[in-house]
Design a protein around this motif. Structure first.
Motif, PDB file in Angstrom:
ATOM      1  N   ASP A  79      55.787  19.758  18.330  1.00 15.17           N
ATOM      2  CA  ASP A  79      55.632  18.851  17.250  1.00 15.17           C
ATOM      3  C   ASP A  79      56.357  18.612  16.007  1.00 15.17           C
ATOM      4  O   ASP A  79      56.829  17.404  15.764  1.00 15.17           O
ATOM      5  CB  ASP A  79      54.128  19.117  16.806  1.00 15.17           C
ATOM      6  N   GLU A  80      57.099  19.703  15.526  1.00 14.88           N
ATOM      7  CA  GLU A  80      57.881  19.536  14.614  1.00 14.88           C
ATOM      8  C   GLU A  80      59.156  19.068  14.895  1.00 14.88           C
ATOM      9  O   GLU A  80      59.610  17.799  14.210  1.00 14.88           O
ATOM     10  CB  GLU A  80      57.907  20.954  13.644  1.00 14.88           C
ATOM     11  N   LEU A  81      59.825  19.398  16.024  1.00 12.90           N
ATOM     12  CA  LEU A  81      60.986  18.895  16.281  1.00 12.90           C
ATOM     13  C   LEU A  81      60.992  17.283  16.713  1.00 12.90           C
ATOM     14  O   LEU A  81      61.775  16.672  16.526  1.00 12.90           O
ATOM     15  CB  LEU A  81      61.350  19.817  17.608  1.00 12.90           C
ATOM     16  N   ARG A  82      59.906  17.151  17.559  1.00 15.08           N
ATOM     17  CA  ARG A  82      59.645  15.742  17.847  1.00 15.08           C
ATOM     18  C   ARG A  82      59.642  14.763  16.807  1.00 15.08           C
ATOM     19  O   ARG A  82      60.300  13.821  16.653  1.00 15.08           O
ATOM     20  CB  ARG A  82      58.279  15.446  18.752  1.00 15.08           C
ATOM     21  N   SER A  83      58.776  15.267  15.689  1.00 17.00           N
ATOM     22  CA  SER A  83      58.644  14.419  14.565  1.00 17.00           C
ATOM     23  C   SER A  83      60.004  14.281  13.787  1.00 17.00           C
ATOM     24  O   SER A  83      60.506  13.295  13.269  1.00 17.00           O
ATOM     25  CB  SER A  83      57.672  15.134  13.350  1.00 17.00           C
ATOM     26  N   ILE A  84      60.822  15.217  13.639  1.00 14.29           N
ATOM     27  CA  ILE A  84      62.336  15.063  13.074  1.00 14.29           C
ATOM     28  C   ILE A  84      63.059  14.390  14.047  1.00 14.29           C
ATOM     29  O   ILE A  84      63.757  13.460  13.346  1.00 14.29           O
ATOM     30  CB  ILE A  84      62.871  16.600  12.985  1.00 14.29           C
ATOM     31  N   ALA A  85      62.914  14.500  15.367  1.00 15.84           N
ATOM     32  CA  ALA A  85      63.790  13.530  16.061  1.00 15.84           C
ATOM     33  C   ALA A  85      63.540  12.264  16.124  1.00 15.84           C
ATOM     34  O   ALA A  85      64.229  11.337  15.946  1.00 15.84           O
ATOM     35  CB  ALA A  85      63.608  14.216  17.661  1.00 15.84           C
ATOM     36  N   LEU A  86      62.096  11.865  15.883  1.00 27.38           N
ATOM     37  CA  LEU A  86      61.637  10.519  16.027  1.00 27.38           C
ATOM     38  C   LEU A  86      62.190   9.710  14.569  1.00 27.38           C
ATOM     39  O   LEU A  86      62.381   8.511  14.576  1.00 27.38           O
ATOM     40  CB  LEU A  86      60.299  10.462  16.366  1.00 27.38           C
ATOM     41  N   LYS A  87      62.200  10.676  13.458  1.00 26.72           N
ATOM     42  CA  LYS A  87      62.463  10.123  12.212  1.00 26.72           C
ATOM     43  C   LYS A  87      63.820   9.882  12.035  1.00 26.72           C
ATOM     44  O   LYS A  87      64.262   9.306  10.995  1.00 26.72           O
ATOM     45  CB  LYS A  87      61.674  11.213  11.275  1.00 26.72           C
ATOM     46  N   SER A  88      64.515  10.520  12.717  1.00 28.99           N
ATOM     47  CA  SER A  88      65.992  10.603  12.422  1.00 28.99           C
ATOM     48  C   SER A  88      66.845  10.001  13.480  1.00 28.99           C
ATOM     49  O   SER A  88      66.801   8.778  13.349  1.00 28.99           O
ATOM     50  CB  SER A  88      66.602  11.950  12.183  1.00 28.99           C
ATOM     51  N   PHE A  89      67.325  10.660  14.436  1.00 28.03           N
ATOM     52  CA  PHE A  89      67.904  10.202  15.486  1.00 28.03           C
ATOM     53  C   PHE A  89      67.282   9.645  16.854  1.00 28.03           C
ATOM     54  O   PHE A  89      68.147   9.072  17.497  1.00 28.03           O
ATOM     55  CB  PHE A  89      68.917  11.304  15.833  1.00 28.03           C
TER      56      PHE A  89
END
Length: 216
Positions: A79-89
């Motif tokens: 969940d954390e990585l997906r959130s970072i991924a979607l909000k950034s790259f």
């Protein structure tokens, strides 16, 4: 290479951009390479690390079909990585880049409001003095949608309309949600703030005063 450096590697970002854009989809390596615009060697080498880390997982091939890879939702930091991924790259960065390059004269601010599991991204665009050409914006969004594999739902409003949003507006609630984040801030582009009507009246009054001088 540290974990942080690994996640920031361009090859990793390109692959995760594709994978997290469609978390339920299974990709053959050839399709991943095509979508991520990477060569086969880069994809194979990067996938090895992503699978070993537990971020992605292999699926056994059926009959004569190739093996596929997909997001491993059981990964402890999924969940954390997906959130970072979607909000950034994953989605935000391509949208930000498109707006700041093609619409830098008109887009004043922009927000990603929500990103659904069904690969849909809702975007709010606030324009300045100039309004983006509707046909050009539609074409650019459709092209980007195909590139990142996500449907874009775009709202375009004026800065004046943005300033008049109230608690009753649906956009206000979406802007206040945890999923919302600003991708283009004031000053990021060359778009100019609109001249308010009151400002025009004041400017005209000053010019008249200069022309005619003080009255007796």
């Amino acid at each position: 290479m540290s974990a942080a450096d690994f996640l920031l590697a361009p090859e990793v970002q390109k692959l995760l951009r594709v994978a997290y854009a469609a978390p339920g989809q299974r990709f053959p390596t050839s399709e991943l390479a095509q979508r991520a615009k990477l060569d086969a060697d880069d994809v194979s080498r990067t996938l090895e690390h992503l699978v070993k880390s537990g971020i992605l997982k292999w699926n056994k091939p059926k009959s004569d079909l190739p093996a596929t890879v997909e997001v491993d939702r059981s990964f402890v930091f999924h969940d954390e990585l997906r959130s970072i991924a979607l909000k950034s790259f994953a989605a935000a960065e391509p949208i930000r880049a498109m707006l700041r390059s093609r619409f830098k004269e008109s887009v004043l601010r922009a927000f990603v409001l929500e990103e659904d599991e069904d690969a849909s991204v809702e975007v709010l665009i606030v324009h300045g003095q100039l309004m983006p050409d509707e046909a050009e914006m539609t074409t650019a969004c459709e092209k980007l949608s195909k590139t990142i594999g996500r449907h874009l739902e775009v709202h375009v409003i004026s800065n004046a309309r943005f300033g008049r949003l109230t608690s009753r507006d649906a956009l206000t609630a979406k802007l206040a949600a945890d999923s919302a984040h600003e991708i283009v801030a004031l000053g990021d582009t060359k778009a100019k703030l609109p001249v308010e009507r009151a400002g025009l009246i004041q400017s005209a009054a000053r010019k008249l005063a200069t022309l005619y001088g003080p009255t007796a």
